[in-house]
Write a protein that holds these residues in place. Structure first.
Motif, PDB file in Angstrom:
ATOM      1  N   CYS A 140      29.080  12.605 -10.334  1.00  0.00           N
ATOM      2  CA  CYS A 140      29.043  12.457  -8.646  1.00  0.00           C
ATOM      3  C   CYS A 140      29.268  11.084  -8.290  1.00  0.00           C
ATOM      4  O   CYS A 140      29.588  10.704  -7.304  1.00  0.00           O
ATOM      5  N   ILE A 141      28.447  10.164  -8.736  1.00  0.00           N
ATOM      6  CA  ILE A 141      28.521   8.700  -8.502  1.00  0.00           C
ATOM      7  C   ILE A 141      29.869   8.282  -8.602  1.00  0.00           C
ATOM      8  O   ILE A 141      30.404   7.625  -7.886  1.00  0.00           O
ATOM      9  N   LEU A 142      30.466   8.397  -9.933  1.00  0.00           N
ATOM     10  CA  LEU A 142      31.834   8.129  -9.887  1.00  0.00           C
ATOM     11  C   LEU A 142      32.660   8.506  -8.913  1.00  0.00           C
ATOM     12  O   LEU A 142      33.633   7.911  -8.401  1.00  0.00           O
ATOM     13  N   GLY A 197      24.294  13.655  -4.598  1.00  0.00           N
ATOM     14  CA  GLY A 197      24.438  14.386  -5.682  1.00  0.00           C
ATOM     15  C   GLY A 197      24.101  13.164  -6.897  1.00  0.00           C
ATOM     16  O   GLY A 197      24.179  13.818  -8.198  1.00  0.00           O
ATOM     17  N   GLY A 198      24.184  11.905  -6.679  1.00  0.00           N
ATOM     18  CA  GLY A 198      23.967  11.030  -7.889  1.00  0.00           C
ATOM     19  C   GLY A 198      22.618  10.525  -8.180  1.00  0.00           C
ATOM     20  O   GLY A 198      21.787  11.166  -8.951  1.00  0.00           O
ATOM     21  N   LEU A 199      22.210   9.729  -7.112  1.00  0.00           N
ATOM     22  CA  LEU A 199      21.021   9.005  -7.322  1.00  0.00           C
ATOM     23  C   LEU A 199      19.758  10.116  -7.081  1.00  0.00           C
ATOM     24  O   LEU A 199      18.697   9.712  -7.872  1.00  0.00           O
ATOM     25  N   LEU A 200      19.859  10.770  -6.179  1.00  0.00           N
ATOM     26  CA  LEU A 200      18.729  11.682  -5.922  1.00  0.00           C
ATOM     27  C   LEU A 200      18.552  12.868  -7.223  1.00  0.00           C
ATOM     28  O   LEU A 200      17.630  13.520  -7.356  1.00  0.00           O
ATOM     29  N   ALA A 249      12.031  18.665  -8.962  1.00  0.00           N
ATOM     30  CA  ALA A 249      13.012  19.575  -8.452  1.00  0.00           C
ATOM     31  C   ALA A 249      13.321  19.635  -7.068  1.00  0.00           C
ATOM     32  O   ALA A 249      14.215  19.704  -6.643  1.00  0.00           O
ATOM     33  N   VAL A 250      12.146  19.410  -6.212  1.00  0.00           N
ATOM     34  CA  VAL A 250      12.280  19.359  -5.065  1.00  0.00           C
ATOM     35  C   VAL A 250      13.122  18.275  -4.521  1.00  0.00           C
ATOM     36  O   VAL A 250      14.193  18.321  -3.580  1.00  0.00           O
ATOM     37  N   GLY A 252      18.737  16.309  -2.653  1.00  0.00           N
ATOM     38  CA  GLY A 252      19.635  15.458  -3.116  1.00  0.00           C
ATOM     39  C   GLY A 252      21.085  16.491  -2.901  1.00  0.00           C
ATOM     40  O   GLY A 252      22.197  16.046  -2.313  1.00  0.00           O
ATOM     41  N   SER A 253      20.951  17.616  -3.527  1.00  0.00           N
ATOM     42  CA  SER A 253      22.060  18.517  -3.659  1.00  0.00           C
ATOM     43  C   SER A 253      22.451  19.188  -2.266  1.00  0.00           C
ATOM     44  O   SER A 253      23.512  19.225  -1.879  1.00  0.00           O
ATOM     45  N   SER A 254      21.598  19.304  -1.481  1.00  0.00           N
ATOM     46  CA  SER A 254      21.733  19.933   0.017  1.00  0.00           C
ATOM     47  C   SER A 254      22.380  19.031   0.591  1.00  0.00           C
ATOM     48  O   SER A 254      23.160  19.345   1.440  1.00  0.00           O
TER      49      SER A 254
END
Length: 131
Positions: A22-24, A57-60, A91-92, A97-99
Motif C-alpha cells: 500500500c505504501i509503495l 493502508g500503510g502506516l496504520l 486491531a482497532v 486505517g483500512s476504513s
C-alpha cells in the motif's frame, strides 16, 4: 492461548507485506512514470494528496502487523490481559486505517482521473455516478 498467539503472528506476517505494498502503490501514484513534473504542476488527482495508501493502508496497518508479530515474545512486558488488550487496540487501529483507505479510494473512484481534454486539465468522469 498458544494457538491464538500463533495465529496472530501469522496474521502479522501477512499484514506486513500488504502494508508495504500500500505504501509503495501510493508513492507510485505520487510520481507517475517516475517523474515529479505532475506533482510540481498540480496535475495529480486531488484524492492522492489524502495519502489513503500511505497513511491508512500503510502506516496504520504496520501498527497491528508489528504488534501481532511481537505478541508473546517478551514475557516481562506482556501479561495475559495486557496482551489481549494490546492486540485488540492494534486491531482497532488497523480497522481505522483500512476504513480510511477504503473511503478515500471510493471517493477517488467516484471523481475519476484528472485528464487533459479540450477544456484543459479536468475531471471528465466526475459526477457521472459510475456511468
Amino acid at each position: 492461548m498458544c494457538c491464538s498467539v500463533g495465529f496472530a503472528r501469522s496474521l502479522g506476517l501477512a499484514l506486513l507485506p500488504l502494508a508495504l505494498c500500500c505504501i509503495l502503490a501510493n508513492l507510485l501514484l505520487l510520481f507517475p512514470m517516475g517523474e515529479v513534473t505532475y506533482s510540481q504542476q498540480y496535475r495529480l488527482a486531488s484524492y492522492i494528496w489524502y495519502f489513503g495508501g500511505l497513511g491508512g493502508g500503510g502506516l496504520l496497518m504496520l501498527v497491528p502487523a508489528v504488534v501481532f508479530i511481537t505478541l508473546g515474545k517478551c514475557s516481562c512486558c506482556w501479561n495475559e490481559s495486557l496482551m489481549m488488550c494490546g492486540s485488540v487496540l492494534a486491531a482497532v487501529v488497523g480497522l481505522v486505517g483500512s476504513s480510511y483507505c477504503f473511503v478515500i479510494s471510493a471517493f477517488a473512484l467516484e471523481q475519476g482521473p484528472q485528464c487533459f481534454t479540450t477544456l484543459g486539465w479536468t475531471y471528465p468522469y466526475a459526477n457521472q455516478r459510475g456511468r
